[in-house]
Design an enzyme around this catalytic site. Structure first.
Site, PDB file in Angstrom:
ATOM      1  N   ARG A  14      -1.065   3.341  -5.959  1.00 50.12           N
ATOM      2  CA  ARG A  14      -1.625   2.395  -4.997  1.00 50.12           C
ATOM      3  C   ARG A  14      -1.277   0.970  -5.446  1.00 50.12           C
ATOM      4  O   ARG A  14      -1.232   0.683  -6.651  1.00 50.12           O
ATOM      5  CB  ARG A  14      -3.153   2.524  -4.899  1.00 50.12           C
ATOM      6  CG  ARG A  14      -3.632   3.698  -4.042  1.00 50.12           C
ATOM      7  CD  ARG A  14      -3.294   3.525  -2.556  1.00 50.12           C
ATOM      8  NE  ARG A  14      -3.805   4.599  -1.729  1.00 50.12           N
ATOM      9  CZ  ARG A  14      -3.090   5.637  -1.280  1.00 50.12           C
ATOM     10  NH1 ARG A  14      -1.819   5.765  -1.617  1.00 50.12           N
ATOM     11  NH2 ARG A  14      -3.634   6.533  -0.485  1.00 50.12           N
ATOM     12  N   HIS A  39       5.945   3.302   1.369  1.00 41.46           N
ATOM     13  CA  HIS A  39       4.842   4.276   1.262  1.00 41.46           C
ATOM     14  C   HIS A  39       5.275   5.645   1.818  1.00 41.46           C
ATOM     15  O   HIS A  39       4.634   6.197   2.716  1.00 41.46           O
ATOM     16  CB  HIS A  39       3.573   3.769   1.994  1.00 41.46           C
ATOM     17  CG  HIS A  39       2.324   4.461   1.516  1.00 41.46           C
ATOM     18  ND1 HIS A  39       1.101   3.843   1.433  1.00 41.46           N
ATOM     19  CD2 HIS A  39       2.110   5.735   1.086  1.00 41.46           C
ATOM     20  CE1 HIS A  39       0.194   4.695   0.992  1.00 41.46           C
ATOM     21  NE2 HIS A  39       0.789   5.855   0.761  1.00 41.46           N
TER      22      HIS A  39
END
Ligand code: NAP
Length: 310
Positions: free
Chosen positions: A225, A273
């Protein structure tokens, strides 16, 4: 009574999931209705992704559980309106996808592939990388994804170390835990893979101090993250040569804004991502099993620990 299951994710996802979900839940033998809209007071389960926009669970007075399609639950775990059990996605497809992505990017840096893929300019550049046993790869976070990636790297012969909150024993991986364990793990990490969740305890875990503990010229690979990394500290470490390259899949703001310095930095690779998507064909089985468990009064699988935030 029929069980009502709300699918609350980005509208693009509904056609990808609908038939798989319908079939997997039907296999449980439960009588159910699956839809993208219900009267909230009549919903029993929510199959959830944050990109569906649902954030107020107050009107869902009959709700039994929220079943996340994502492995990372940082955007929902602290939601005060969510008082029912929250399960996250743990799935073979996610593990496989992440393992492939991590191994691919580790090998790129280990083998120095860029030297021959870009900018050859007619030069016969000789570069002999060390063999995997002479390369230390450290995985921060030894959960579902970190353990799978670590084991795959170990099976290729890498010297793999890893770090987690609680002590672990994983064949082929030297495991560290706790604060001093982090420093020991960083000390030898030529390639560092971040597979920690985003929690208050992991925010900026890679900062000026911890970056300085890595061997000079280390590589950072972050499919975990964005908030795990202090971006300014990383940019400074890249500019000073402390870090040779960062391959980043996740960011504080996504999509990464066009003017973000990472885009233009020659030692940064940005991926959007995509390290590991939840795969509908396998993920729906986990969702269906949890609905079956909920209806049978059995404990849910993969419950999120609200205190630890993951
Ligand atoms: P997981 O099974 O919950 O594993 C998390 C690991 O991090 C565990 O080993 C845990 O330690 C460790 N950890 C948590 N807090 C810590 C702390 N304060 N100090 C040290 N270690 C700590 O999660 P997962 O399924 O492997 O997923 C990891 C993350 O990957 C997700 O949270 C998500 O952010 C990210 N992800 C990204 C993508 C992508 O496409 N980029 C896809 C899926 C997931 P313990 O084992 O001791 O609990």
């Amino acid at each position: 009574m029929s069980v009502n299951i709300l699918f609350s994710a980005h509208p693009d996802r509904w056609p990808q999931y609908r038939d798989h979900l319908q079939a997997a839940i039907a296999e449980t033998g439960i009588t159910f209705t699956l839809a993208t809209e219900f009267d909230p007071a009549e919903v029993d389960y929510i199959v959830y992704a944050p990109n569906g926009g649902l954030s107020d669970f107050t009107p869902y007075t009959r709700l039994k559980a929220v079943l996340s399609l994502w492995a990372g639950v940082e955007s929902i775990v602290g939601n005060p309106t969510l008082t029912v059990p929250l399960a996250r996605m743990v799935d073979q497809g996610l593990r496989q996808g992440m393992t492939e992505w991590v191994v691919g990017h580790v090998l790129r840096h280990h083998l120095g592939m860029d030297l021959h893929i870009t900018g050859q300019e007619g030069l016969w550049r000789s570069f002999v990388p060390p063999l995997a046993p002479d390369r230390t790869v450290c995985v921060l976070g030894l959960g579902e994804l970190g353990q799978a990636a670590g084991e795959a790297l170990a099976s290729l012969g890498f010297n793999v170390t890893g770090w987690s909150r609680t002590a672990k024993s994983i064949p082929g991986v030297t495991c560290y835990d706790g604060e001093t364990g982090l420093l020991e793990a960083l000390d030898s990490a030529e390639i560092l893979v971040l597979l920690l969740p985003d929690t208050p305890a992991t925010t900026n875990i890679l900062n000026a101090d911890t970056l300085a503990k890595l061997p000079r010229g280390a590589i950072i690979i972050n499919p975990g993250r964005g908030p795990l990394i202090d971006d300014n500290a990383l940019l400074a470490a890249l500019d000073s040569g402390q870090i040779a390259h960062a391959t980043l899949d996740v960011f504080r703001t996504e999509p990464l804004p066009p003017d973000h310095p990472y885009w233009a930095h020659s030692q940064v690779t940005v991926t959007p991502h995509i390290a590991s998507e939840t795969r509908p064909a396998t993920a729906v089985k986990i969702i269906a099993e949890n609905i079956r468990r909920g209806e049978a009064g059995e404990p849910f699988l993969h419950l999120v620990d609200r205190d630890h935030g993951y």
